[in-house]
Design an enzyme around this catalytic site. Structure first.
Site, PDB file in Angstrom:
ATOM      1  N   PRO A  52       0.290  -1.318  -0.134  1.00 54.38           N
ATOM      2  CA  PRO A  52      -0.187   0.156   0.132  1.00 54.38           C
ATOM      3  C   PRO A  52       0.830   0.858   0.209  1.00 54.38           C
ATOM      4  CG  PRO A  52      -0.753  -1.055   1.718  1.00 54.38           C
ATOM      5  CD  PRO A  52       0.626  -2.114   1.441  1.00 54.38           C
ATOM      6  N   THR A  56       2.813   2.487  -2.295  1.00 56.93           N
ATOM      7  CA  THR A  56       4.230   2.980  -3.059  1.00 56.93           C
ATOM      8  C   THR A  56       3.098   3.479  -4.777  1.00 56.93           C
ATOM      9  OG1 THR A  56       3.097   0.424  -4.163  1.00 56.93           O
ATOM     10  CG2 THR A  56       4.894   0.666  -2.475  1.00 56.93           C
ATOM     11  N   GLY A  57       2.211   4.101  -4.263  1.00 53.32           N
ATOM     12  CA  GLY A  57       2.106   4.506  -5.771  1.00 53.32           C
ATOM     13  C   GLY A  57       1.213   3.489  -7.207  1.00 53.32           C
ATOM     14  N   LYS A  58       0.763   2.919  -6.613  1.00 54.27           N
ATOM     15  CA  LYS A  58      -0.051   2.523  -8.073  1.00 54.27           C
ATOM     16  C   LYS A  58      -1.656   2.964  -8.371  1.00 54.27           C
ATOM     17  CE  LYS A  58      -1.289  -1.235  -5.471  1.00 54.27           C
ATOM     18  NZ  LYS A  58      -0.483  -0.408  -3.833  1.00 54.27           N
ATOM     19  N   THR A  59      -2.046   3.591  -7.332  1.00 57.25           N
ATOM     20  CA  THR A  59      -3.445   4.428  -7.950  1.00 57.25           C
ATOM     21  C   THR A  59      -2.701   5.840  -8.588  1.00 57.25           C
ATOM     22  OG1 THR A  59      -4.640   3.735  -5.788  1.00 57.25           O
ATOM     23  CG2 THR A  59      -5.040   5.279  -7.156  1.00 57.25           C
ATOM     24  N   GLU A 109      14.424   0.163  26.500  1.00 55.43           N
ATOM     25  CA  GLU A 109      15.391   0.204  25.627  1.00 55.43           C
ATOM     26  C   GLU A 109      16.907  -0.646  25.316  1.00 55.43           C
ATOM     27  OE1 GLU A 109      13.392   0.812  22.884  1.00 55.43           O
ATOM     28  OE2 GLU A 109      11.432   1.051  24.835  1.00 55.43           O
ATOM     29  N   HIS A 129      17.091  -2.936  23.944  1.00 50.95           N
ATOM     30  CA  HIS A 129      17.883  -2.648  21.752  1.00 50.95           C
ATOM     31  C   HIS A 129      18.271  -2.511  21.837  1.00 50.95           C
ATOM     32  CE1 HIS A 129      13.277  -4.656  22.200  1.00 50.95           C
ATOM     33  NE2 HIS A 129      12.654  -4.142  22.822  1.00 50.95           N
TER      34      HIS A 129
HETATM   35  P1  ADP Z   1      -1.712   2.388  -3.748  1.00 53.28           P
HETATM   36  O1  ADP Z   1      -0.610   2.349  -4.127  1.00 53.28           O
HETATM   37  O2  ADP Z   1      -1.616   2.160  -2.636  1.00 53.28           O
HETATM   38  O3  ADP Z   1      -2.409   3.301  -4.065  1.00 53.28           O
HETATM   39  P2  ADP Z   1      -1.233   5.833  -4.073  1.00 53.28           P
HETATM   40  O4  ADP Z   1      -0.783   5.663  -5.067  1.00 53.28           O
HETATM   41  O5  ADP Z   1      -3.266   6.051  -3.186  1.00 53.28           O
HETATM   42  O6  ADP Z   1      -0.931   4.767  -2.981  1.00 53.28           O
HETATM   43  O7  ADP Z   1      -0.293   7.022  -3.422  1.00 53.28           O
HETATM   44  C1  ADP Z   1      -0.819   7.618  -2.619  1.00 53.28           C
HETATM   45  C2  ADP Z   1       0.225   8.969  -2.336  1.00 53.28           C
HETATM   46  O8  ADP Z   1       1.209   8.902  -2.015  1.00 53.28           O
HETATM   47  C3  ADP Z   1      -0.318   9.191  -3.597  1.00 53.28           C
HETATM   48  O9  ADP Z   1      -1.120  10.229  -4.140  1.00 53.28           O
HETATM   49  C4  ADP Z   1       1.116  10.404  -4.003  1.00 53.28           C
HETATM   50  O10 ADP Z   1       1.210  12.043  -2.973  1.00 53.28           O
HETATM   51  C5  ADP Z   1       2.146   9.504  -2.356  1.00 53.28           C
HETATM   52  N1  ADP Z   1       3.046   8.233  -3.699  1.00 53.28           N
HETATM   53  C6  ADP Z   1       3.030   7.853  -3.674  1.00 53.28           C
HETATM   54  N2  ADP Z   1       4.293   7.076  -4.156  1.00 53.28           N
HETATM   55  C7  ADP Z   1       4.716   7.730  -5.090  1.00 53.28           C
HETATM   56  C8  ADP Z   1       5.633   8.315  -5.917  1.00 53.28           C
HETATM   57  N3  ADP Z   1       6.341   7.459  -6.841  1.00 53.28           N
HETATM   58  N4  ADP Z   1       5.800   9.231  -6.566  1.00 53.28           N
HETATM   59  C9  ADP Z   1       5.449  10.432  -5.793  1.00 53.28           C
HETATM   60  N5  ADP Z   1       4.127  10.160  -4.922  1.00 53.28           N
HETATM   61  C10 ADP Z   1       3.858   9.135  -4.054  1.00 53.28           C
END
Ligand code: ADP
Length: 658
Positions: free
Chosen positions: A251, A253-256, A473, A476
């Site tokens: 989650p 990582t920027g898939k959407t 701590e 650790h």
């Molecule tokens: P998911 O992988 O869960 O779909 P999202 O695409 O929704 O994640 O990412 C959430 C937010 O994180 C994005 O709106 C953006 O602001 C930030 N983000 C994630 N990956 C990147 C990336 N590679 N470059 C820039 N922003 C990123």
């Protein structure tokens, strides 16, 4: 205009007129029937002869006579008189005296009728000479001549109905979600809930520039954009355009973001929906929503459908039949499979989906011809994080001491979403502190907050508890410091944060993908360091080690039953991502006992080793704990100052892979 005319039946996005809804047809029909029955109201009254009328008038029952269009006369009976005589028009049954006309008759030639009426009125007057005309009990009003029925009267009748219909339409609108009413689901339940981004309403303005890092993934999806823009280039050589692209990764990582960038770059409509939006408590709704989504998409082709969290509907079928509602999910998935087979590639509908659990997806979904391409998106490495930081630092006013490289170094394991969050948090903190630009100090605060939760300055912790936390701590820290394979320390703190954390030691995990047994063992020892320190110093243990023990237990069981890292169990793996073995384990009871024993012995071994190590380094432990009690936060440099630099390790171990 798109170039997507490969088979000549490209459907353009024509603006459509208002949809003719069946409710409108019902409404119009009802209004029509009501209106016609009322407008022609006088037609419905009983037909009589003029002689009948004269008899009624002589009996004194008539109230008035009205002639319409010089054709038809309508007779109104006098209800009061009828009631007085206790007659409801005895001679003429069904005569209900009242507002509506009771009888009607043709008048014949108007001149003759007029003369006849004049004579008749005189005759009536002569029948009772004692009374003046107006008081004559046989007197009736009329005949009055009217050109046509009085529409205003009829409107008066119609008004309540019209009002009713209007109220009804209003309620229908509300219920069917015209204004997003609470009952919206009831009528639109089978409609897809996808949000459409296209040129007309909400244009996607994310481009590949906004997506930092992910170079390989970007390259792959750029091709998808190219498919949508120049399909002929690919189809000319006999190739087929892929139907589906699956983005796989943790989650945040920027898939959407990537999917949106594809839509933004391709300039096509983009339907975005989440897998869970298909799920409803009613049977058949999911499948219907899938159908509706694809229908809409085909109308807008070429376009992209993006289904986020597809694992909500795409889970392998036929599993866990004990739980209810499973069939419904299968129906939804089946419909999705059918639709993906159904749309021909040259229509230009490309399905993109994202998940972080590719292992639970149904294999039918993953076969080529459905999701032809799978693009793995991992958490960003150092280089990726630097780029993502640069993207998110751009809109922020930063001070001169901000360096994306340093920030990226301090944030191992952060996904893009975490980085976006840290940047935003830092900006907010700086604003709260009334600064003109965001400085490194704000970033450090934001990092602590994102990692450990909100600082609880006022949390009351007794000195005794504080001491235990400090030693925990410190345990650790010392264990990690002297173990060969443990991750390097970043900082250790005993400032209470968040809901549960009373303190934490932060490490810098190496970017590595494979772990050796020794590395896992060292990691376990380091995790057990807190509990071991408590035992050595206080000879008592506390509940503070809960999350440590949880982590260690999971690791030990994983080593034994998943990674085959234990001689007694051997090279077998009972990895069960799809929860197939929820009710019956794939191994015998004996093996189960063995697994339990082995996991326990691994943990015991690690704990003994940790105890030994800490007993050996007790002086250092005390030093760190005391310093922690005093300063609350120790950085790596502070620890080095106190107990010297960390013993050097073989190069292979540093890289993590031998
Ligand atoms: P998911 O992988 O869960 O779909 P999202 O695409 O929704 O994640 O990412 C959430 C937010 O994180 C994005 O709106 C953006 O602001 C930030 N983000 C994630 N990956 C990147 C990336 N590679 N470059 C820039 N922003 C990123």
């Amino acid at each position: 205009m798109s170039e997507y005319n490969t088979n000549g039946d490209n459907q353009e996005n024509k603006p459509k007129g208002p949809k003719i809804n069946s409710y409108w047809i019902y409404g119009i029909l009802i209004v029509f029937i009501l209106a016609s029955s009322l407008m022609t109201g006088y037609n419905n009254s009983q037909e009589i002869d003029i002689e009948d009328f004269e008899r009624m008038a002589k009996a004194g029952d008539v109230e008035k006579l009205i002639v319409f269009n010089n054709q038809k006369a309508v007779v109104y009976l006098d209800s009061a008189k009828l009631a007085e005589k206790n007659e409801t028009g005895g001679r003429f049954k069904n005569a209900i005296a009242g507002k509506a006309p009771d009888y009607q008759f043709e008048i014949g030639p108007p001149d003759e009728f007029a003369k006849r009426m004049e004579a008749f009125k005189k005759e009536l007057a002569s029948l009772d000479e004692t009374n003046p005309i107006a008081g004559n009990p046989r007197y009736f009003v009329g005949p009055r001549y009217k050109p046509k029925p009085n529409y205003w009267d009829f409107l008066g009748y119609l008004l309540p109905f019209i009002l009713l219909i209007l109220i009804w339409i209003f309620i229908m609108r509300r219920v069917s979600g015209g204004a997003g009413g609470p009952g919206a689901q009831i009528f639109n339940i089978g409609k897809s809930k996808a949000t459409l981004f296209d040129n007309s309403n909400t244009k996607v303005n994310v481009t590949f520039k906004d997506v930092a890092g992910l170079d390989e993934a970007k390259e792959e999806v750029m091709e998808v954009v190219d498919f949508l823009k120049n399909p002929k280039k690919y189809t000319a050589l006999g190739g087929k355009i892929p139907k589906g692209v699956l983005l796989v990764g943790p989650p945040g990582t920027g898939k959407t973001l990537l999917a949106k960038a594809v839509a933004g770059e391709a300039g096509t409509p983009f339907f975005s929906i989440s897998g869970s939006d298909f799920v409803e408590m009613f049977v058949g709704v999911g499948a219907s929503r899938v159908r509706d989504l694809f229908k809409q998409a085909r109308e807008k082709a070429p376009c992209i459908i993006f289904i986020d969290e597809i694992d909500a509907i795409g889970r392998a079928r036929g599993k866990g039949a004990m739980q209810g509602g499973n069939d419904e999910r299968e129906n939804t998935l089946n419909q999705l499979l059918v639709e993906m087979d159904g749309f021909s590639t040259d229509k230009g509908v490309i399905l993109m989906a994202a998940t972080n659990r590719p292992d639970v997806l149904d294999s039918a979904l993953l076969r080529p011809g459905r999701f032809d391409r799978q693009i793995g998106i991992d958490k960003p490495d150092l280089k990726g994080r630097i780029e993502i930081f640069k993207v998110h630092l751009k809109p922020i006013k930063t001070g001169p001491d901000i360096d994306a490289d340093i920030l990226a170094e301090q944030t191992p394991g952060f996904a893009g979403a975490d980085i976006a969050n840290v940047c935003n948090e830092a900006a907010l903190v700086a604003a709260r502190r009334g600064k003109r630009a965001v400085e490194m100090d704000d970033f450090n605060y934001a990092l602590d907050r994102v990692i450990g939760g909100l600082e609880k300055k006022n949390k009351l912790i007794s000195p005794e508890e504080k001491k235990i936390i400090a030693y925990h701590e410190a345990g650790h820290t010392i264990a990690g410091w002297f173990l060969e394979h443990a991750h390097p320390l970043v900082k250790v703190t005993i400032v209470p944060r968040g809901l549960a954390a009373l303190g934490y030691a932060q490490y810098l995990p190496r970017e590595q993908y494979l772990y050796r047994t020794e590395q896992l063992m060292d990691e376990m020892c380091m995790t057990l360091g807190g509990r071991a320190a408590e035992e050595i110093i206080f000879d008592k243990i506390t509940t503070g080690a809960l999350s440590d023990l949880e982590k260690v237990t999971k690791m030990a069981y994983a080593m034994v039953s998943i990674y085959g890292m234990n001689d007694a169990i051997g090279q077998v793996s009972f990895y069960d991502p799809q929860n197939n073995y929820q009710f019956s384990k794939p191994y015998s009871d004996e093996t189960a006992t063995k697994i339990d024993d082995e996991a326990r012995s691994i943990i015991d071994k690690a704990y003994q080793r940790t105890l030994e190590l800490l007993r050996d380094k007790r002086d250092e432990l005390e030093m760190i704990a005391n310093e922690l009690l005093e300063k609350e936060v120790l950085l790596k440099s502070d620890v080095e100052r106190l107990i010297g630099t960390r013993p050097s390790r073989p190069a292979a171990a540093q890289n993590g892979v031998s």
